[in-house]
Design a protein around this motif. Sequence first.
Motif, PDB file in Angstrom:
ATOM      1  N   LYS A   7       2.728   6.895  -6.719  1.00  0.00           N
ATOM      2  CA  LYS A   7       1.811   7.190  -7.822  1.00  0.00           C
ATOM      3  C   LYS A   7       0.779   8.241  -7.413  1.00  0.00           C
ATOM      4  O   LYS A   7       0.362   9.062  -8.233  1.00  0.00           O
ATOM      5  N   ILE A   8       0.374   8.183  -6.135  1.00  0.00           N
ATOM      6  CA  ILE A   8      -0.615   9.156  -5.666  1.00  0.00           C
ATOM      7  C   ILE A   8      -0.027  10.564  -5.664  1.00  0.00           C
ATOM      8  O   ILE A   8      -0.693  11.544  -6.023  1.00  0.00           O
ATOM      9  N   CYS A   9       1.230  10.697  -5.271  1.00  0.00           N
ATOM     10  CA  CYS A   9       1.861  12.017  -5.194  1.00  0.00           C
ATOM     11  C   CYS A   9       1.975  12.677  -6.564  1.00  0.00           C
ATOM     12  O   CYS A   9       2.028  13.917  -6.659  1.00  0.00           O
ATOM     13  N   LYS A  10       2.027  11.881  -7.640  1.00  0.00           N
ATOM     14  CA  LYS A  10       2.170  12.456  -8.973  1.00  0.00           C
ATOM     15  C   LYS A  10       0.895  13.133  -9.453  1.00  0.00           C
ATOM     16  O   LYS A  10       0.954  14.076 -10.248  1.00  0.00           O
ATOM     17  N   VAL A  11      -0.263  12.664  -9.005  1.00  0.00           N
ATOM     18  CA  VAL A  11      -1.539  13.188  -9.519  1.00  0.00           C
ATOM     19  C   VAL A  11      -2.431  13.747  -8.414  1.00  0.00           C
ATOM     20  O   VAL A  11      -3.527  14.231  -8.693  1.00  0.00           O
ATOM     21  N   ALA A  12      -1.969  13.713  -7.162  1.00  0.00           N
ATOM     22  CA  ALA A  12      -2.832  14.112  -6.047  1.00  0.00           C
ATOM     23  C   ALA A  12      -2.916  15.630  -5.951  1.00  0.00           C
ATOM     24  O   ALA A  12      -1.982  16.355  -6.294  1.00  0.00           O
ATOM     25  N   TYR A  43       1.921   1.277  12.510  1.00  0.00           N
ATOM     26  CA  TYR A  43       3.083   1.282  11.627  1.00  0.00           C
ATOM     27  C   TYR A  43       3.003   2.425  10.607  1.00  0.00           C
ATOM     28  O   TYR A  43       3.992   3.143  10.378  1.00  0.00           O
ATOM     29  N   ILE A  44       1.827   2.599   9.996  1.00  0.00           N
ATOM     30  CA  ILE A  44       1.658   3.693   9.023  1.00  0.00           C
ATOM     31  C   ILE A  44       1.748   5.043   9.723  1.00  0.00           C
ATOM     32  O   ILE A  44       2.297   6.014   9.174  1.00  0.00           O
ATOM     33  N   PHE A  45       1.234   5.136  10.974  1.00  0.00           N
ATOM     34  CA  PHE A  45       1.299   6.383  11.729  1.00  0.00           C
ATOM     35  C   PHE A  45       2.756   6.788  11.995  1.00  0.00           C
ATOM     36  O   PHE A  45       3.119   7.962  11.873  1.00  0.00           O
ATOM     37  N   ASN A  46       3.578   5.834  12.340  1.00  0.00           N
ATOM     38  CA  ASN A  46       4.995   6.134  12.561  1.00  0.00           C
ATOM     39  C   ASN A  46       5.731   6.415  11.251  1.00  0.00           C
ATOM     40  O   ASN A  46       6.664   7.221  11.216  1.00  0.00           O
ATOM     41  N   HIS A  47       5.296   5.745  10.178  1.00  0.00           N
ATOM     42  CA  HIS A  47       5.956   5.923   8.891  1.00  0.00           C
ATOM     43  C   HIS A  47       5.679   7.303   8.292  1.00  0.00           C
ATOM     44  O   HIS A  47       6.539   7.888   7.605  1.00  0.00           O
ATOM     45  N   MET A  48       4.496   7.866   8.551  1.00  0.00           N
ATOM     46  CA  MET A  48       4.114   9.135   7.940  1.00  0.00           C
ATOM     47  C   MET A  48       4.911  10.311   8.497  1.00  0.00           C
ATOM     48  O   MET A  48       4.980  11.371   7.862  1.00  0.00           O
ATOM     49  N   HIS A  49       5.548  10.158   9.660  1.00  0.00           N
ATOM     50  CA  HIS A  49       6.356  11.245  10.213  1.00  0.00           C
ATOM     51  C   HIS A  49       7.551  11.588   9.328  1.00  0.00           C
ATOM     52  O   HIS A  49       8.114  12.683   9.438  1.00  0.00           O
ATOM     53  N   GLN A  50       7.949  10.660   8.458  1.00  0.00           N
ATOM     54  CA  GLN A  50       9.077  10.924   7.567  1.00  0.00           C
ATOM     55  C   GLN A  50       8.715  11.884   6.434  1.00  0.00           C
ATOM     56  O   GLN A  50       9.612  12.509   5.850  1.00  0.00           O
ATOM     57  N   PHE A  51       7.426  11.991   6.123  1.00  0.00           N
ATOM     58  CA  PHE A  51       6.996  12.793   4.979  1.00  0.00           C
ATOM     59  C   PHE A  51       6.122  13.976   5.385  1.00  0.00           C
ATOM     60  O   PHE A  51       6.148  15.021   4.727  1.00  0.00           O
ATOM     61  N   CYS A  52       5.316  13.824   6.427  1.00  0.00           N
ATOM     62  CA  CYS A  52       4.421  14.895   6.852  1.00  0.00           C
ATOM     63  C   CYS A  52       4.085  14.716   8.325  1.00  0.00           C
ATOM     64  O   CYS A  52       4.257  13.621   8.887  1.00  0.00           O
ATOM     65  N   SER A  53       3.620  15.781   8.950  1.00  0.00           N
ATOM     66  CA  SER A  53       3.254  15.743  10.371  1.00  0.00           C
ATOM     67  C   SER A  53       1.781  15.396  10.505  1.00  0.00           C
ATOM     68  O   SER A  53       0.941  15.928   9.767  1.00  0.00           O
ATOM     69  N   PRO A  54       1.426  14.529  11.437  1.00  0.00           N
ATOM     70  CA  PRO A  54       0.008  14.197  11.650  1.00  0.00           C
ATOM     71  C   PRO A  54      -0.758  15.419  12.150  1.00  0.00           C
ATOM     72  O   PRO A  54      -0.233  16.253  12.889  1.00  0.00           O
ATOM     73  N   ALA A  66       0.832  -1.215   0.000  1.00  0.00           N
ATOM     74  CA  ALA A  66       0.000   0.000   0.000  1.00  0.00           C
ATOM     75  C   ALA A  66       0.861   1.257   0.000  1.00  0.00           C
ATOM     76  O   ALA A  66       0.552   2.243  -0.687  1.00  0.00           O
ATOM     77  N   LEU A  67       1.948   1.231   0.767  1.00  0.00           N
ATOM     78  CA  LEU A  67       2.815   2.408   0.815  1.00  0.00           C
ATOM     79  C   LEU A  67       3.536   2.632  -0.502  1.00  0.00           C
ATOM     80  O   LEU A  67       3.963   3.757  -0.809  1.00  0.00           O
ATOM     81  N   LYS A  78      -4.794  16.766  -2.928  1.00  0.00           N
ATOM     82  CA  LYS A  78      -4.984  16.927  -1.494  1.00  0.00           C
ATOM     83  C   LYS A  78      -3.669  16.686  -0.759  1.00  0.00           C
ATOM     84  O   LYS A  78      -2.766  16.035  -1.285  1.00  0.00           O
ATOM     85  N   PRO A  79      -3.529  17.204   0.459  1.00  0.00           N
ATOM     86  CA  PRO A  79      -2.292  16.991   1.226  1.00  0.00           C
ATOM     87  C   PRO A  79      -2.051  15.514   1.536  1.00  0.00           C
ATOM     88  O   PRO A  79      -2.989  14.697   1.579  1.00  0.00           O
ATOM     89  N   LEU A  80      -0.800  15.177   1.762  1.00  0.00           N
ATOM     90  CA  LEU A  80      -0.436  13.791   2.057  1.00  0.00           C
ATOM     91  C   LEU A  80      -1.021  13.316   3.381  1.00  0.00           C
ATOM     92  O   LEU A  80      -1.309  12.130   3.543  1.00  0.00           O
ATOM     93  N   VAL A  81      -1.209  14.231   4.340  1.00  0.00           N
ATOM     94  CA  VAL A  81      -1.715  13.820   5.639  1.00  0.00           C
ATOM     95  C   VAL A  81      -3.112  13.243   5.520  1.00  0.00           C
ATOM     96  O   VAL A  81      -3.488  12.320   6.271  1.00  0.00           O
ATOM     97  N   VAL A  82      -3.885  13.726   4.556  1.00  0.00           N
ATOM     98  CA  VAL A  82      -5.235  13.180   4.351  1.00  0.00           C
ATOM     99  C   VAL A  82      -5.140  11.748   3.835  1.00  0.00           C
ATOM    100  O   VAL A  82      -5.895  10.855   4.265  1.00  0.00           O
ATOM    101  N   THR A  83      -4.216  11.494   2.909  1.00  0.00           N
ATOM    102  CA  THR A  83      -4.053  10.148   2.361  1.00  0.00           C
ATOM    103  C   THR A  83      -3.592   9.159   3.425  1.00  0.00           C
ATOM    104  O   THR A  83      -4.133   8.054   3.558  1.00  0.00           O
ATOM    105  N   TYR A  84      -2.590   9.553   4.216  1.00  0.00           N
ATOM    106  CA  TYR A  84      -2.098   8.672   5.283  1.00  0.00           C
ATOM    107  C   TYR A  84      -3.175   8.415   6.336  1.00  0.00           C
ATOM    108  O   TYR A  84      -3.286   7.294   6.860  1.00  0.00           O
ATOM    109  N   THR A  85      -3.961   9.421   6.657  1.00  0.00           N
ATOM    110  CA  THR A  85      -5.042   9.223   7.631  1.00  0.00           C
ATOM    111  C   THR A  85      -6.067   8.224   7.117  1.00  0.00           C
ATOM    112  O   THR A  85      -6.582   7.387   7.874  1.00  0.00           O
ATOM    113  N   GLY A  86      -6.369   8.292   5.794  1.00  0.00           N
ATOM    114  CA  GLY A  86      -7.292   7.316   5.219  1.00  0.00           C
ATOM    115  C   GLY A  86      -6.759   5.901   5.271  1.00  0.00           C
ATOM    116  O   GLY A  86      -7.506   4.939   5.525  1.00  0.00           O
TER     117      GLY A  86
END
Length: 790
Positions: A526-531, A557-568, A520-521, A533-541
């Motif tokens: 691919k999502i970043c190329k056409v998205a 795991y996804i919650f900890n991983h998202m800190h590398q790209f955006c803040s929750p 999934a990650l 909305k902010p990345l935090v919305v995608t990670y929250t989903g």
Amino acid sequence: MVAIILTEAALFRASPCTDFNGVFPSNYLHCPCFSSRFSLSHTPFLEISLGNKTLKKHKKRILSSGVVSSGLTDNGITKSPCFSSRFSLSQTPFLEICLGKKRLKKQKKRIVVSCGVIDNGIIDKEEIEFKPSFDEYLKAMESVKEKKQKESVIRRKKSEEKGKFGKSEKDKCVESSDFVEPIKKYKGVDGGGKLEFRMVKNQKRQSIDEMVSMEREAFKSMDGEAYDKPRVTKAVMEERIQKLAKGLNGADIDMPEWMFSQMMRSAQIKFSDHSILRIIQILGRLGNWKRVLQVIEWLRSRERFKSHKLRYIYTAALDALGKARRPVESLNLFYAMQEHISSYPDLVAYRCIAVTLGQAGHMKELFDVIDTMRSPPKKKFKTNIIEKFDPRLEPDVVVYNAVLNACVRRKSWEGAFWVLQQLKLRDQQPSITTYGLVMEVMLECGKYNLVHDFFKKMQKSCVPNALTYKVLVNTLWKEGKTDEALLAVEDLERRGIVGTASLYYDLARCLCSAGRCEEALKQMGKICKVATKPLVVTYTGLIQACLDSGDIQSGAYIFNHMHQFCSPNLITYNIMLKAYLDSGMFEEAKQMFFKLLDNGNSISSKSDSKDKVFPDIYTFNLMLDACAAAKKWDDLEFAYSHMLKYGYHFNAKRHIQIVLDSCTAGKVELLEATWKNLARADRVPPVPLVKEMFRVQLERGDIAAALACVADDPSAESQAFSVKFWMKFFVENSDQLSDGTLFRLLQEVNQVVARNDSRILSNLMASCREFLRTRSTKLGRIHSETALVC
């Protein structure tokens, strides 16, 4: 030279006979302008006899003038085409000839005739032609203007002198009055006290400047203000429209009507169809649908504004209301459009209202719009004899797609088949969008096999797009076929179709629900190329998809991983906090809660508050419920005190049971903190809190504080503290309340009631006496029974 002044009657009518006595050269002149014959003597001119009347003294002569220039022949007789009569000329110098049968007084018309007689007796036509001169015209108009100014000055001086010397002080009229004022004039006994009415008129004085401004346009200078004002360009006008629209968007929506009109008029905009249309379009993009309706109402109230494209303005308003998802207001505006022929809906307006109703799921109203579209107007409009007004239309594919949107919201698969039937009757092939919406209807209704059937049917006639593949991926996700969903997206990419962000997002959620977070990650690239909305919305989903499937570890795991790209954000924290609490992971939730509180403590400037996340009332309620359920009273007191510190108030429906449970457990601090908070906010405490505070103070032995709790209660709540209420209170707390405490309470209440009568305290005193009497009776019975046993 011969100068003759003629009247109109003499010029245009021929007289039978006219005798002259004047001084002329002794020659005869024949002119065709006169049919009479003139006889001129040598005597000086005294009078001229015309017919039977005599003209003697003429002070004012407004007559026609003729000038005859002639050379005399040998016999002394000259014939001229200007006169048909014949007359003799004397040797005496010429003075004047007057022609006319009536006395001339005032003649407003002047006829100037000039004729020249050359030597051969032929008149030059150029002498007869009228050649006007503009300079002479201006001179004449200037003389008229000066004459009017002089007359106005004279009239003004006369009126001033008349008002100053011609009237007495009592008879002077008020200059500002223009009405008829009755004046009572009392005389002596002989007068009888008659009532005389005088007509009092005040003539409005006009200055010379005002008189000049009312003159004819010929006197106005062409170098006026019209040439001083520069022409407004389209860019400047568009800038003014943008400024007005932003000002209307930022203004208070409850502003009065006069202030709204003042703002519209002060924009220096020529209100045309284009300007009003642009204002509505800008307000629609800003999402201010209330202001759009206010502009429409203001447009209706302006009688001077004549719109030639009123239908376009209403259609733009329908589009703005549709983007704001306001179906009721759109429908009301659509009905208002049908009241006038100039604003009657066309195909574009029908599309706007259909899409709005379809997205809202209003199926019945949508079919009413389609019936209106196919039927003639209910109201009869006045049209020209030649013109035929027939607004009936047939729904197109956009309207039918709106019906499919409504079917998705209503989960009505029958409506989807009706749309396909209508398209078949019109021999129209369904488009890719139509097929995609039909597949979405079947997905919402749970008919997954029909989704696959329509997808295969669509592939025979056209190439599927990203929307249809998105519906197919969601169908495979519902069926639990994750591998088939991956193959479907690969087939899309193999065909060269660009996938949308929603397609890859749904595929990533499908993989997360199956526990395949790593795959999934990978879709995030691919999502970043056409998205958009902010990345935090995608990670929250993605986290929510993991939690819905019950996989808390993958969500963490996804919650900890998202800190590398955006803040929750706060929503992400609340989702994870609720997941930890629901899973029984109280310590993890407590650590996350403390982290949020630390963000509030580490703020030193406004820039820090933009990057930090703070707990809200939902966060505190989650922790309070979890602490109360786990009976962790210390953590409960800590979370409750911080809630009040952050400015969130006590909610009776949400927090009252938590406070009462903590008091039962011996944690009175929550009750006291709540009591102080309510007093600080000037709020009335609920009855259960008053009852609990009264009990706590009685147990402490502070009778005055206990009475103060109930004495300050308003009269509206006094009905709750009845005799029955207090009796029930004493019975429930009989083990904690001793007789000494009750006797001291009764004494104190009796003194307070004696000074100030209170219904609550009276009920309390009556209940306390009854309770003590019942208890003493019961104790006496127990003692007597004990004595008999002994």
